[in-house]
Design an enzyme around this catalytic site. Structure first.
Site, mmCIF file in Angstrom:
data_model
loop_
_atom_site.group_PDB
_atom_site.id
_atom_site.type_symbol
_atom_site.label_atom_id
_atom_site.label_comp_id
_atom_site.label_asym_id
_atom_site.label_seq_id
_atom_site.Cartn_x
_atom_site.Cartn_y
_atom_site.Cartn_z
ATOM 1 N N LYS A 101 0.852 -1.195 0.000
ATOM 2 C CA LYS A 101 0.000 0.000 0.000
ATOM 3 C C LYS A 101 0.885 1.242 0.000
ATOM 4 O O LYS A 101 1.884 1.292 0.723
ATOM 5 C CB LYS A 101 -0.901 -0.003 1.240
ATOM 6 N N CYS B 208 -2.081 9.804 -6.737
ATOM 7 C CA CYS B 208 -3.218 9.613 -5.826
ATOM 8 C C CYS B 208 -4.247 10.712 -6.024
ATOM 9 O O CYS B 208 -3.944 11.888 -5.853
ATOM 10 C CB CYS B 208 -2.783 9.606 -4.370
HETATM 11 O O1 DOR Z 1 -7.298 5.250 -6.358
HETATM 12 C C1 DOR Z 1 -6.413 5.471 -5.528
HETATM 13 N N1 DOR Z 1 -6.690 5.496 -4.209
HETATM 14 N N2 DOR Z 1 -5.151 5.712 -5.947
HETATM 15 C C2 DOR Z 1 -4.156 6.059 -5.103
HETATM 16 O O2 DOR Z 1 -3.054 6.300 -5.557
HETATM 17 C C3 DOR Z 1 -4.400 6.168 -3.670
HETATM 18 C C4 DOR Z 1 -5.669 5.535 -3.227
HETATM 19 C C5 DOR Z 1 -6.130 6.179 -1.946
HETATM 20 O O3 DOR Z 1 -5.607 5.794 -0.886
HETATM 21 O O4 DOR Z 1 -6.979 7.083 -1.967
#
Ligand code: DOR
Length: 310
Positions: free
Chosen positions: A45, A128
């Site tokens: 993660k 993100c």
């Molecule tokens: O879709 C996503 N959710 N991509 C990311 O890089 C991070 C993740 C999140 O933790 O919100």
């Protein structure tokens, strides 16, 4: 005998299929399951220097052909992941995903990752989409990205790849590729979720996730055409020694075949892994092997990047 192993610029994967960062790879239990599975690698993660709880619940929703998330980077902090790896027997490549909230934090995270012999490679997440009050995602900041990466390679010694957001214009991919081509980058992973989607419940006349008024990153089957387009365009514009890890919309062996045909050297599974659990890797391996058998291909290199025009 069909060979479904992969090489990411010299990093040898026992299987070309692994998890996408974010999905079932946050805790000790989840990461142990991945280590014990047939996944060809383990991606952690995306971590930050301190643990984070992430955004308010509900923050994930899925329907038949897609998913929406606004997790907000919940993670146990980089030192949890480095300590976890330290005490484990490692039998496949480990990709430590990092996602600092600032350039300085990213430099710190890369430094820390460099101190661990258990980290095979760093996957630097510049994409993100779900950070409250941080709307300027690095992957879309064409001005800052070059200087940022240049600074990283002043000290980084680990194999490093970059997780990119989807791009929708040819010139954007060309420009990012021109920048990346100047640096000793091992791989890119494309794509992250499609940012700022909105899924709604017509019955309740409301959004389905709570953070950011329901907006979030879209994943799952519906994003496959965007993922394939990004993989294939980057394949044509990137230096040939930068590998591409395809991610987006994979739920069958045929989807994997398509990603590789577009130029991917390996693939990652997000939404479908969450839906199906750890057995997804074995199933996809079987499905991919069957396709290669039928087509008389003995390995990925027989067709990688060989998409035909008509
Ligand atoms: O879709 C996503 N959710 N991509 C990311 O890089 C991070 C993740 C999140 O933790 O919100």
């Amino acid at each position: 005998k069909i060979d479904t192993t992969a090489s990411i610029n010299g990093i040898e994967l026992p299987l070309c299929i692994m998890n996408a960062s974010g999905v079932l790879c946050s805790t000790d239990q989840e990461l142990s399951n991945l280590l014990n599975s047939s996944s060809g690698g383990v991606v952690t993660k995306s971590c930050t220097s301190q643990p984070r709880k992430g955004n308010v619940l509900p923050r994930y929703f899925e329907w038949n052909i897609g998913s929406i998330n606004s997790m907000g980077l919940p993670n146990l902090g980089i030192h949890f992941y480095l300590d976890f790896l330290e005490k484990k027997k490692i039998n496949k490549p480990i990709f430590l995903s990092i996602s600092g909230l600032s350039t300085e934090e990213n430099y710190f995270l890369i430094q820390e990752a460099n101190r661990s012999s258990k980290v095979t490679a760093i996957e630097l997440n510049l994409s993100c989409p779900n950070l409250l009050g941080k709307e300027d995602m690095f992957g879309y900041n064409f001005d800052k990205i070059s200087n940022f990466i240049e600074n990283i390679f002043k000290f980084n010694k680990k194999p490093l790849g970059i997780k990119l957001p989807p791009y929708f214009q040819d010139v954007h991919i060309k420009n990012i590729a021109l920048i990346l081509n100047q640096f000793p980058i091992f791989f890119i992973t494309c794509i992250n979720s499609l940012p700022n989607g909105l899924f709604i419940d017509a019955n309740k006349e409301s959004v389905v996730i709570r953070p950011k008024k329901g907006f979030g990153g879209i994943g799952g089957a519906i994003i496959k055409p965007f993922a394939l387009a990004n993989v294939h365009k980057f394949y044509t514009y990137l230096r040939k020694d930068i590998s591409i890890i395809g991610c987006g919309g994979i739920s069958s062996g045929k989807d994997i075949f398509e990603h590789i045909l577009c130029g991917a050297s390996a693939v990652q599974i997000g939404t479908q892994f969450l839906k199906e659990g750890i057995s997804v890797f074995e199933r996809l391996k079987k499905e991919l092997t069957l396709i290669l058998e039928k087509k008389n291909y003995s390995s990925l290199n027989s067709f990688k990047g060989k998409l035909k025009n008509i």
